[in-house]
Design a protein around this motif. Structure first.
Motif, PDB file in Angstrom:
ATOM      1  N   ARG A   1       8.409 -36.800  -2.364  1.00 33.56           N
ATOM      2  CA  ARG A   1       9.031 -35.519  -2.000  1.00 33.56           C
ATOM      3  C   ARG A   1       8.381 -34.367  -2.774  1.00 33.56           C
ATOM      4  O   ARG A   1       8.189 -33.275  -2.238  1.00 33.56           O
ATOM      5  CB  ARG A   1      10.533 -35.550  -2.288  1.00 33.56           C
TER       6      ARG A   1
ATOM      7  N   LEU B   1       4.697 -31.266  -1.321  1.00 27.83           N
ATOM      8  CA  LEU B   1       4.505 -29.817  -1.440  1.00 27.83           C
ATOM      9  C   LEU B   1       3.077 -29.465  -1.828  1.00 27.83           C
ATOM     10  O   LEU B   1       2.643 -28.325  -1.654  1.00 27.83           O
ATOM     11  CB  LEU B   1       5.466 -29.251  -2.489  1.00 27.83           C
ATOM     12  N   LEU B   2       2.320 -30.470  -2.318  1.00 26.87           N
ATOM     13  CA  LEU B   2       1.008 -30.197  -2.902  1.00 26.87           C
ATOM     14  C   LEU B   2      -0.159 -30.764  -2.119  1.00 26.87           C
ATOM     15  O   LEU B   2      -1.261 -30.215  -2.167  1.00 26.87           O
ATOM     16  CB  LEU B   2       0.955 -30.771  -4.331  1.00 26.87           C
TER      17      LEU B   2
ATOM     18  N   PRO C   1       6.564 -31.014   5.834  1.00 29.75           N
ATOM     19  CA  PRO C   1       6.029 -29.902   6.628  1.00 29.75           C
ATOM     20  C   PRO C   1       5.267 -30.424   7.842  1.00 29.75           C
ATOM     21  O   PRO C   1       4.350 -31.240   7.708  1.00 29.75           O
ATOM     22  CB  PRO C   1       5.084 -29.194   5.649  1.00 29.75           C
TER      23      PRO C   1
ATOM     24  N   ASN D   1      -4.665 -26.979   3.206  1.00 33.00           N
ATOM     25  CA  ASN D   1      -3.949 -26.027   2.350  1.00 33.00           C
ATOM     26  C   ASN D   1      -4.878 -24.942   1.829  1.00 33.00           C
ATOM     27  O   ASN D   1      -6.026 -25.192   1.564  1.00 33.00           O
ATOM     28  CB  ASN D   1      -3.313 -26.756   1.156  1.00 33.00           C
TER      29      ASN D   1
END
Length: 363
Positions: A132, A136-137, A153, A363
């Motif tokens: 989790r 995000l990374l 996402p 990203n």
């Protein structure tokens, strides 16, 4: 391509990583794959047998521990991150993949900090704490259950299913030999399950009239191997008892039904191979993810599930007797399970990772 895969601690984390590694090597023998795993003897043995090099870092899990244990684990993180950076500097991978467990956190974070493309592979229906945070990374997220999409996402996530070791394809090639008895495969995970061991051996007392009609292959874990074997001997049932079954091709090929936990890797194998299974979720799994995993099969008529707290030896014996007497029901369960199998999961992940390395990060 050089690929670093981080994870381990249970077979549920390690075996999907092995499936991915095998697919990278099958695609191009010039690829290099290295693992960062735990110090568990089973992790090291499983990797060594398959010819994969591995290293370890000083890291510990945080969730599910007391305050003192959590503090100790947190204090180890900076050192684990430093060790991970050193390994990255020496190996110089073009891709870092985390397959779950506390080991993957520092390694994937180090890869991100060094600008290396990173990915995670989530096995369970409800993601663990490490994934989790890493979600995000990282640049890519591969998840196994469709219901997991809500946690990640959408723009960098891909539903692939859970990778299955290529060696298990040999199960379909094993010669089919008619068996007079029903063979029950008991799997409590790579470390075994004491409660499952108790329930199965208790069930034998209620199956005495079927001694000649039943055969058991039982993975017990190291601590319970001797007394479980003795229980089968004393009660007169055909059995093959192992602390850890290294040759799962042999075990699956002979199994008519499974009594097992519902870890994601077990379910991936059960569905890929099309096996009838009674699922008994581990009640203390993080976020109760094993029950959610099992429910995904039960809702589609592809398995049965009974909670551990509701199950007794007598109740388990009743299920075994029913399945032994109703081959059509077993066959139907197995057929439905097989429709959910995803043999191509590892190939899909490797293809997508290859594109990531070629095209650069999202990203």
């Amino acid at each position: 391509m050089k690929v670093l895969i981080a994870g381990g601690g249970t077979g549920g984390h390690l075996f999907p990583g092995i499936a991915i590694a095998e697919t990278f090597m099958a695609r191009d023998p010039e690829n290099q794959v290295r693992f960062i795993s735990t110090r568990r003897a089973i992790d090291q043995e499983v990797l060594a047998v398959r010819g994969f090099s591995s290293q370890t870092i000083e890291a510990e899990g945080i969730k599910g521990r007391g305050i003192a244990g959590q503090v100790k684990a947190l204090f180890k993180l900076p050192g684990a991150l430093k060790q991970s950076c050193r390994i990255l500097r020496e190996f110089r991978p073009q891709l870092v993949i985390g397959v779950g467990g506390y080991v993957s956190g520092p390694v994937v974070l180090a890869g991100r900090l060094k600008g290396i493309p990173t990915a995670i592979q989530e096995q369970n229906s409800i993601p663990g704490l490490t994934n989790r945070i890493l979600a995000l990374l990282v640049d890519r997220i591969y998840y196994s259950f469709e219901k997991s999409r809500e946690y990640f996402p959408a723009r960098k996530s891909l539903w692939t299913g859970n990778p299955v070791r290529q060696e298990l394809k040999r199960v379909r090639e094993e010669p089919s030999t008619p068996q007079a008895s029903l063979t029950v495969l008991v799997l409590g995970g790579s470390q075994g399950s004491h409660r499952l061991n108790q329930l199965v051996t208790e069930a034998l007392d209620f199956l005495k009239e079927l001694k000649k009609d039943l055969s058991f292959i039982h993975q017990t874990g190291t601590k319970d191997e001797d007394w479980v074997r003795q229980a089968y001997l004393e009660k007169g049932f055909q059995h093959q008892v192992r602390a850890f079954i290294s040759d799962m091709v042999w075990a699956y090929a002979r199994a008519d039904m499974l009594i097992c936990r519902s870890g994601a890797t077990t379910l991936a194998e059960v569905t890929a191979l099309g096996k009838a299974s009674l699922l008994i979720p581990f009640p203390f799994a993080a976020n109760n993810h094993q029950e959610e995993n099992a429910r995904s099969l039960v809702e589609q008529g592809a398995a049965e599930m009974i909670s551990e707290k509701e199950l007794t030896g007598a109740g388990l014996a009743a299920v075994i007797r029913k399945w032994r007497n109703d081959s059509r029901y077993r066959t139907d369960l197995a057929a439905r399970a097989k429709t959910l199998g995803r043999w191509q999961a590892a190939e899909d992940i490797v293809e997508n990772c290859t594109q990531l390395v070629r095209k650069g990060r999202w990203n």
